[in-house]
Design a protein around this motif. Structure first.
Motif, PDB file in Angstrom:
ATOM      1  N   PRO A   1      15.118  13.739   8.171  1.00  0.00           N
ATOM      2  CA  PRO A   1      13.489  13.922   8.267  1.00  0.00           C
ATOM      3  C   PRO A   1      12.716  12.497   7.957  1.00  0.00           C
ATOM      4  CG  PRO A   1      14.279  14.819   6.136  1.00  0.00           C
ATOM      5  CD  PRO A   1      15.481  14.505   6.988  1.00  0.00           C
ATOM      6  N   ASP A   2      11.705  12.485   8.423  1.00  0.00           N
ATOM      7  CA  ASP A   2      10.757  11.150   8.454  1.00  0.00           C
ATOM      8  C   ASP A   2      10.534  10.713   6.724  1.00  0.00           C
ATOM      9  OD1 ASP A   2      10.356  11.164  10.757  1.00  0.00           O
ATOM     10  OD2 ASP A   2       8.133  11.700  10.812  1.00  0.00           O
ATOM     11  N   GLN A   3      10.507  11.607   5.912  1.00  0.00           N
ATOM     12  CA  GLN A   3      10.384  11.206   4.397  1.00  0.00           C
ATOM     13  C   GLN A   3      11.733  10.375   3.893  1.00  0.00           C
ATOM     14  OE1 GLN A   3       7.704  11.061   2.346  1.00  0.00           O
ATOM     15  NE2 GLN A   3       9.131  10.138   0.846  1.00  0.00           N
ATOM     16  N   TYR A   4      13.041  10.994   4.451  1.00  0.00           N
ATOM     17  CA  TYR A   4      14.090  10.303   4.050  1.00  0.00           C
ATOM     18  C   TYR A   4      14.216   9.018   4.668  1.00  0.00           C
ATOM     19  CZ  TYR A   4      18.811  10.236   2.467  1.00  0.00           C
ATOM     20  OH  TYR A   4      20.162  10.169   1.718  1.00  0.00           O
ATOM     21  N   LEU A   5      14.015   8.850   5.990  1.00  0.00           N
ATOM     22  CA  LEU A   5      13.988   7.492   6.743  1.00  0.00           C
ATOM     23  C   LEU A   5      13.030   6.515   5.978  1.00  0.00           C
ATOM     24  CD1 LEU A   5      14.008   8.650  10.401  1.00  0.00           C
ATOM     25  CD2 LEU A   5      15.991   8.205   8.779  1.00  0.00           C
ATOM     26  N   ARG A   6      11.835   7.230   5.359  1.00  0.00           N
ATOM     27  CA  ARG A   6      11.026   6.282   4.585  1.00  0.00           C
ATOM     28  C   ARG A   6      11.705   5.661   3.541  1.00  0.00           C
ATOM     29  NH1 ARG A   6       6.664   9.748   6.605  1.00  0.00           N
ATOM     30  NH2 ARG A   6       6.992  11.023   4.719  1.00  0.00           N
ATOM     31  N   GLU A   7      12.428   6.584   2.709  1.00  0.00           N
ATOM     32  CA  GLU A   7      12.976   6.104   1.320  1.00  0.00           C
ATOM     33  C   GLU A   7      14.177   5.314   1.630  1.00  0.00           C
ATOM     34  OE1 GLU A   7      14.117   9.895  -0.231  1.00  0.00           O
ATOM     35  OE2 GLU A   7      12.274  10.562  -0.502  1.00  0.00           O
ATOM     36  N   MET A   8      14.850   5.423   2.890  1.00  0.00           N
ATOM     37  CA  MET A   8      15.883   4.582   3.292  1.00  0.00           C
ATOM     38  C   MET A   8      15.495   3.297   3.390  1.00  0.00           C
ATOM     39  SD  MET A   8      18.416   6.827   5.871  1.00  0.00           S
ATOM     40  CE  MET A   8      19.325   5.543   6.249  1.00  0.00           C
ATOM     41  N   ALA A   9      14.219   3.062   4.161  1.00  0.00           N
ATOM     42  CA  ALA A   9      13.606   1.977   4.679  1.00  0.00           C
ATOM     43  C   ALA A   9      13.034   1.238   3.239  1.00  0.00           C
ATOM     44  CB  ALA A   9      12.503   2.354   5.804  1.00  0.00           C
ATOM     45  N   ALA A  10      12.663   1.926   2.425  1.00  0.00           N
ATOM     46  CA  ALA A  10      12.137   1.269   1.154  1.00  0.00           C
ATOM     47  C   ALA A  10      13.025   0.637   0.502  1.00  0.00           C
ATOM     48  CB  ALA A  10      11.152   2.282   0.290  1.00  0.00           C
ATOM     49  N   TYR A  11      14.259   1.326   0.298  1.00  0.00           N
ATOM     50  CA  TYR A  11      15.410   0.928  -0.457  1.00  0.00           C
ATOM     51  C   TYR A  11      15.961  -0.367   0.061  1.00  0.00           C
ATOM     52  CZ  TYR A  11      20.132   0.431  -2.165  1.00  0.00           C
ATOM     53  OH  TYR A  11      21.504  -0.130  -2.699  1.00  0.00           O
ATOM     54  N   PHE A  12      16.161  -0.515   1.554  1.00  0.00           N
ATOM     55  CA  PHE A  12      16.794  -1.728   1.979  1.00  0.00           C
ATOM     56  C   PHE A  12      15.723  -2.933   1.850  1.00  0.00           C
ATOM     57  CE2 PHE A  12      19.787   0.997   3.936  1.00  0.00           C
ATOM     58  CZ  PHE A  12      21.016   0.233   3.476  1.00  0.00           C
ATOM     59  N   ALA A  13      14.335  -2.367   1.891  1.00  0.00           N
ATOM     60  CA  ALA A  13      13.468  -3.559   2.082  1.00  0.00           C
ATOM     61  C   ALA A  13      13.335  -4.306   0.610  1.00  0.00           C
ATOM     62  CB  ALA A  13      11.854  -2.900   2.230  1.00  0.00           C
ATOM     63  N   SER A  14      13.702  -3.327  -0.593  1.00  0.00           N
ATOM     64  CA  SER A  14      13.538  -3.846  -1.847  1.00  0.00           C
ATOM     65  C   SER A  14      14.612  -4.892  -2.156  1.00  0.00           C
ATOM     66  CB  SER A  14      13.609  -2.796  -2.694  1.00  0.00           C
ATOM     67  OG  SER A  14      14.963  -2.163  -2.768  1.00  0.00           O
ATOM     68  N   LEU A  15      15.678  -4.837  -1.334  1.00  0.00           N
ATOM     69  CA  LEU A  15      17.135  -5.870  -1.695  1.00  0.00           C
ATOM     70  C   LEU A  15      16.725  -7.255  -1.442  1.00  0.00           C
ATOM     71  CD1 LEU A  15      19.629  -3.515  -0.436  1.00  0.00           C
ATOM     72  CD2 LEU A  15      18.915  -3.566  -2.768  1.00  0.00           C
ATOM     73  N   ASN A  16      17.348  -8.095  -1.951  1.00  0.00           N
ATOM     74  CA  ASN A  16      17.329  -9.450  -1.534  1.00  0.00           C
ATOM     75  C   ASN A  16      17.973  -9.825  -0.580  1.00  0.00           C
ATOM     76  OD1 ASN A  16      15.623 -10.136  -3.916  1.00  0.00           O
ATOM     77  ND2 ASN A  16      17.364 -10.614  -5.422  1.00  0.00           N
ATOM     78  N   GLN A  17      17.443 -10.584   0.440  1.00  0.00           N
ATOM     79  CA  GLN A  17      18.039 -10.673   1.746  1.00  0.00           C
ATOM     80  C   GLN A  17      18.906 -11.992   1.538  1.00  0.00           C
ATOM     81  OE1 GLN A  17      15.782 -10.890   5.208  1.00  0.00           O
ATOM     82  NE2 GLN A  17      17.372 -11.018   6.431  1.00  0.00           N
TER      83      GLN A  17
END
Length: 246
Positions: free
Chosen positions: A92-108
């Motif tokens: 679902p969209d909500q889970y995709l948003r959580e995945m996106a937020a997780y990866f966005a929070s990591l140091n690149q």
């Protein structure tokens, strides 16, 4: 087993139903997003990976809105890559948003720059298009969308530095020709890429891949916060809001 097959297998094992895993002893794993996205890390680890078929770029630290859009695009068939479609099917969209937020929070993690093998004329051509564009052909400067430091504009526009030359060239080719990864859905990058000649695309990709990303640059810039109004209107078709609106 090549990387693409391994990614598909890991995705299948992580997201398949309980009946598939009936004979596998239970594992006491923490219920965290970091644990859930290990299937993603197999391909999108801390370093860029070059498989037989494509590059698998780092996704850590990219803007949350951009990652969310791409996850939805793969799930809904706007971008085409079978392992990603299998991985995301039914989420679902909500889970995709959580995945996106997780990866966005990591140091690149950024790799060293690639060697600059371009001629002086090619370097000048790339700099002109990246910093000034070409108004007569309605090609905006790269810095207008991707930020003056080319580090992206939150929440939807990714940075361009730290990407392999071959990966950038592959994306240009997919935008220009509606290829496997980018599909047939038109967007502003498709319009822009189709205006570029092959020599221009090669020059831009080589110049971007040769630029270093220093800690000072990361601290000074980060993703910019505002997309110019004209370009926001031009690219509105690909700016999908978290609620799903366009």
């Amino acid at each position: 087993m090549d990387l693409m097959r391994r990614c598909a297998l890991i995705a299948f094992l992580f997201f398949s139903g309980p009946s598939v895993a009936a004979d596998i002893p239970p594992v006491d794993a923490p219920d965290t997003m970091a644990e859930r996205v290990k299937a993603c890390i197999a391909c999108h680890g801390p370093e860029d990976k070059e498989g037989r078929d494509a590059y698998y770029p780092r996704i850590a630290g990219k803007p949350e809105g951009y990652l969310y859009n791409q996850l939805r695009n793969f799930r809904d068939g706007r971008r085409h890559y079978r392992p990603m479609a299998l991985l995301l099917e039914g989420l679902p969209d909500q889970y995709l948003r959580e995945m996106a937020a997780y990866f966005a929070s990591l140091n690149q993690v950024f790799p060293p720059p690639e060697p600059m093998n371009s001629s002086p004329a090619e370097v000048e051509l790339a700099r002109t298009l990246i910093t000034r564009g070409d108004a007569e052909r309605k090609i905006p400067a790269c810095v207008e969308c991707h930020g003056k430091d080319l580090m992206g504009i939150a929440p939807f526009i990714p940075g361009l530095l730290g990407l392999p030359r071959a990966y950038i060239m592959a994306q240009f080719g997919n935008w220009q020709h509606g290829g496997l990864m980018r599909g047939q859905t038109p967007d502003c990058m498709s319009e822009i890429a189709r205006q570029l000649t092959t020599d221009e695309a090669i020059a831009i990709a080589a110049w971007l891949a040769a630029q270093p990303v220093s800690e000072a640059l990361l601290k000074r810039s980060g993703p910019a916060a505002v997309l110019p109004a004209e370009l926001a209107r031009r690219c509105s078709s690909i700016v999908l809001q978290p609620g799903g609106a366009q």
